[in-house]
Design a protein around this motif. Structure first.
Motif, PDB file in Angstrom:
ATOM      1  N   UNK A  41      15.487  65.766  73.534  1.00 54.20           N
ATOM      2  CA  UNK A  41      16.281  64.867  72.709  1.00 54.20           C
ATOM      3  C   UNK A  41      16.683  63.624  73.494  1.00 54.20           C
ATOM      4  N   UNK A  42      17.113  63.811  74.720  1.00 57.42           N
ATOM      5  CA  UNK A  42      17.517  62.654  75.531  1.00 57.42           C
ATOM      6  C   UNK A  42      16.334  61.721  75.772  1.00 57.42           C
ATOM      7  N   UNK A  43      15.157  62.291  75.995  1.00 58.40           N
ATOM      8  CA  UNK A  43      13.955  61.463  76.202  1.00 58.40           C
ATOM      9  C   UNK A  43      13.683  60.587  74.984  1.00 58.40           C
ATOM     10  N   UNK A  44      13.770  61.175  73.796  1.00 52.45           N
ATOM     11  CA  UNK A  44      13.544  60.413  72.567  1.00 52.45           C
ATOM     12  C   UNK A  44      14.570  59.309  72.414  1.00 52.45           C
ATOM     13  N   UNK A  45      15.844  59.651  72.620  1.00 51.77           N
ATOM     14  CA  UNK A  45      16.898  58.670  72.437  1.00 51.77           C
ATOM     15  C   UNK A  45      16.804  57.533  73.460  1.00 51.77           C
ATOM     16  N   UNK A  46      16.556  57.860  74.711  1.00 53.03           N
ATOM     17  CA  UNK A  46      16.472  56.817  75.731  1.00 53.03           C
ATOM     18  C   UNK A  46      15.305  55.874  75.456  1.00 53.03           C
ATOM     19  N   UNK A  47      14.167  56.419  75.025  1.00 50.33           N
ATOM     20  CA  UNK A  47      13.019  55.570  74.691  1.00 50.33           C
ATOM     21  C   UNK A  47      13.340  54.682  73.491  1.00 50.33           C
ATOM     22  N   UNK A  48      14.033  55.240  72.495  1.00 46.76           N
ATOM     23  CA  UNK A  48      14.369  54.470  71.297  1.00 46.76           C
ATOM     24  C   UNK A  48      15.350  53.349  71.614  1.00 46.76           C
ATOM     25  N   UNK A  49      16.356  53.630  72.433  1.00 45.87           N
ATOM     26  CA  UNK A  49      17.324  52.595  72.768  1.00 45.87           C
ATOM     27  C   UNK A  49      16.710  51.542  73.698  1.00 45.87           C
ATOM     28  N   UNK A  50      15.812  51.944  74.571  1.00 45.46           N
ATOM     29  CA  UNK A  50      15.125  50.976  75.428  1.00 45.46           C
ATOM     30  C   UNK A  50      14.295  50.015  74.588  1.00 45.46           C
ATOM     31  N   UNK A  51      13.774  50.491  73.470  1.00 44.75           N
ATOM     32  CA  UNK A  51      12.998  49.655  72.560  1.00 44.75           C
ATOM     33  C   UNK A  51      13.908  48.763  71.717  1.00 44.75           C
ATOM     34  N   UNK A  52      15.049  49.324  71.254  1.00 49.52           N
ATOM     35  CA  UNK A  52      15.900  48.620  70.296  1.00 49.52           C
ATOM     36  C   UNK A  52      16.894  47.675  70.955  1.00 49.52           C
ATOM     37  N   UNK A  53      17.344  48.001  72.158  1.00 48.74           N
ATOM     38  CA  UNK A  53      18.332  47.159  72.850  1.00 48.74           C
ATOM     39  C   UNK A  53      17.997  47.100  74.334  1.00 48.74           C
ATOM     40  N   UNK A  54      16.849  46.519  74.686  1.00 49.49           N
ATOM     41  CA  UNK A  54      16.397  46.572  76.082  1.00 49.49           C
ATOM     42  C   UNK A  54      17.355  45.909  77.067  1.00 49.49           C
ATOM     43  N   UNK A  55      18.046  44.842  76.641  1.00 51.33           N
ATOM     44  CA  UNK A  55      19.062  44.206  77.489  1.00 51.33           C
ATOM     45  C   UNK A  55      20.440  44.260  76.831  1.00 51.33           C
ATOM     46  N   UNK A  56      20.659  45.256  75.999  1.00 50.74           N
ATOM     47  CA  UNK A  56      21.934  45.390  75.316  1.00 50.74           C
ATOM     48  C   UNK A  56      21.885  44.804  73.915  1.00 50.74           C
ATOM     49  N   UNK A  57      22.950  45.041  73.152  1.00 45.99           N
ATOM     50  CA  UNK A  57      23.070  44.578  71.771  1.00 45.99           C
ATOM     51  C   UNK A  57      23.766  43.225  71.784  1.00 45.99           C
ATOM     52  N   UNK A  58      22.999  42.153  71.752  1.00 46.81           N
ATOM     53  CA  UNK A  58      23.550  40.806  71.894  1.00 46.81           C
ATOM     54  C   UNK A  58      24.561  40.496  70.794  1.00 46.81           C
ATOM     55  N   UNK A  59      24.264  40.910  69.569  1.00 43.57           N
ATOM     56  CA  UNK A  59      25.165  40.623  68.454  1.00 43.57           C
ATOM     57  C   UNK A  59      26.537  41.246  68.680  1.00 43.57           C
ATOM     58  N   UNK A  60      26.572  42.517  69.038  1.00 41.91           N
ATOM     59  CA  UNK A  60      27.852  43.193  69.262  1.00 41.91           C
ATOM     60  C   UNK A  60      28.577  42.633  70.471  1.00 41.91           C
ATOM     61  N   UNK A  61      27.839  42.284  71.530  1.00 39.26           N
ATOM     62  CA  UNK A  61      28.467  41.731  72.721  1.00 39.26           C
ATOM     63  C   UNK A  61      29.126  40.387  72.429  1.00 39.26           C
ATOM     64  N   UNK A  62      28.522  39.586  71.548  1.00 38.42           N
ATOM     65  CA  UNK A  62      29.061  38.268  71.228  1.00 38.42           C
ATOM     66  C   UNK A  62      30.206  38.350  70.220  1.00 38.42           C
ATOM     67  N   UNK A  63      30.079  39.229  69.218  1.00 41.93           N
ATOM     68  CA  UNK A  63      31.018  39.246  68.098  1.00 41.93           C
ATOM     69  C   UNK A  63      32.162  40.252  68.220  1.00 41.93           C
ATOM     70  N   UNK A  64      31.926  41.371  68.892  1.00 37.32           N
ATOM     71  CA  UNK A  64      32.876  42.476  68.859  1.00 37.32           C
ATOM     72  C   UNK A  64      33.639  42.558  70.182  1.00 37.32           C
ATOM     73  N   UNK A  65      34.989  42.517  70.132  1.00 43.32           N
ATOM     74  CA  UNK A  65      35.779  42.634  71.367  1.00 43.32           C
ATOM     75  C   UNK A  65      35.525  43.972  72.054  1.00 43.32           C
ATOM     76  N   UNK A  66      35.599  43.952  73.361  1.00 40.17           N
ATOM     77  CA  UNK A  66      35.334  45.163  74.121  1.00 40.17           C
ATOM     78  C   UNK A  66      36.330  46.268  73.789  1.00 40.17           C
ATOM     79  N   UNK A  67      37.569  45.887  73.446  1.00 40.73           N
ATOM     80  CA  UNK A  67      38.601  46.892  73.190  1.00 40.73           C
ATOM     81  C   UNK A  67      38.584  47.417  71.750  1.00 40.73           C
ATOM     82  N   UNK A  68      37.806  46.799  70.880  1.00 36.79           N
ATOM     83  CA  UNK A  68      37.812  47.207  69.474  1.00 36.79           C
ATOM     84  C   UNK A  68      37.273  48.625  69.312  1.00 36.79           C
TER      85      UNK A  68
END
Length: 296
Positions: A8-35
């Motif tokens: 399960x971890x292998x599947x999830x890590x591969x999926x997230x590496x594909x979907x957010x290889x350098x992080x989720x830019x939208x959430x990093x820009x729009x969503x406060x870290x403490x939210x």
């Protein structure tokens, strides 16, 4: 465990590496870290639930302290509008994990729901509905777990698990000479350990006796009509497990199962399923930073 934690971890890590290889830019820009946020996984159509462990691991891989509530049991039918799971934690991490979790659970629940329909149509017979190796590469462990959630059973997991001689294997082995079939299969049987399962596919009634004479464990009747299946079952007469395969669908499975076979393998459980429509609704919790506040 429904499947291995490593798988399960292998599947999830591969999926997230594909979907957010350098992080989720939208959430990093729009969503406060403490939210913080609470998100509910809701069904937009009826189905059968499969994927609770994926929800838990998928969100906690990003936020180890996330609170995940599984509100519907694995294999349980649900109606449109039902809340299936609820997760609370860091808003950024929930939003980053959302699509991967949804994609997997939508597919797994669709497989479980389709499998349940096949199982229901075979009810009253001794036949078990089983899957095949026609799975999405990399997702076999999850998809075959979903089949079990729907009440189905699993065929061999991989090419390494058992011997299954199909028409192409037999063509190479016999050189096109059907008279050699028993001898080549018996020789193969003698090379196997006593715990290794040996199955052979046949595509005609005439092949059944030569294959049985080799001492196989299971005989697969491939693309047989219901009448031919009944004839084949009578001919085998309990000397091997009988599997029906090829062209089985929702319109034909009841008659195939009623023929007396032990197994009905259905590739469509995993290769033709359409994802169920599930959605994740997010509500910001009180106490988080104002989303419109300035950021460094």
């Amino acid at each position: 465990m429904p499947f291995t934690a490593h798988g399960l971890r292998r599947v999830l890590e591969a999926a997230y590496a594909e979907d957010a290889p350098q992080g989720d830019l939208t959430s990093l820009v729009l969503i406060p870290e403490s939210a913080r946020a609470t998100a509910e996984l809701r069904a937009r159509v009826p189905g059968v639930f499969s994927g609770g462990p994926v929800v838990e691991a998928g969100f906690r891989l990003h936020d180890p302290e996330a609170r995940v509530e599984l509100l519907v049991a694995e294999g349980q039918p649900f109606d449109a509008g039902a809340v299936l799971t609820r997760v609370s934690g860091k808003a950024r991490e929930i939003l980053t994990a959302e699509r991967v979790v949804l994609n997997l659970v939508q597919r797994m629940s669709a497989i479980a729901a389709l499998t349940a329909r096949y199982v229901a149509l075979a009810e009253g017979t001794k036949a078990r509905i089983v899957d095949t190796r026609k799975t999405t590469p990399g997702l076999r462990e999850l998809e075959r777990y979903a089949v079990r959630c729907g009440g189905g059973r699993n065929h061999r997991y991989s090419l390494s698990d058992a011997v299954l001689a199909k028409d192409n294997h037999l063509a190479v082995l016999t050189g096109g000479d059907p008279a050699r079939l028993t001898d080549v299969l018996r020789a193969a049987r003698e090379r196997l350990g006593h715990t290794t399962h040996f199955e052979v596919e046949v595509d005609s009634i005439e092949q059944i006796e030569p294959v049985l004479a080799a001492g196989v464990d299971t005989i697969m009747l491939d693309n047989f009509t219901p009448d031919q299946l009944r004839e084949g079952v009578a001919l085998v007469a309990g000397r091997a497990i009988v599997e029906a395969s090829g062209g089985v669908n929702l319109a034909t499975v009841a008659e195939v199962a009623a023929s007396g076979v032990d197994l009905v393998s259905v590739g469509a459980l995993t290769h033709s399923v359409a994802n169920l429509d599930l959605g994740l609704d997010v509500v910001l919790e009180v106490g988080g930073e104002d989303p419109g506040a300035s950021r460094p």
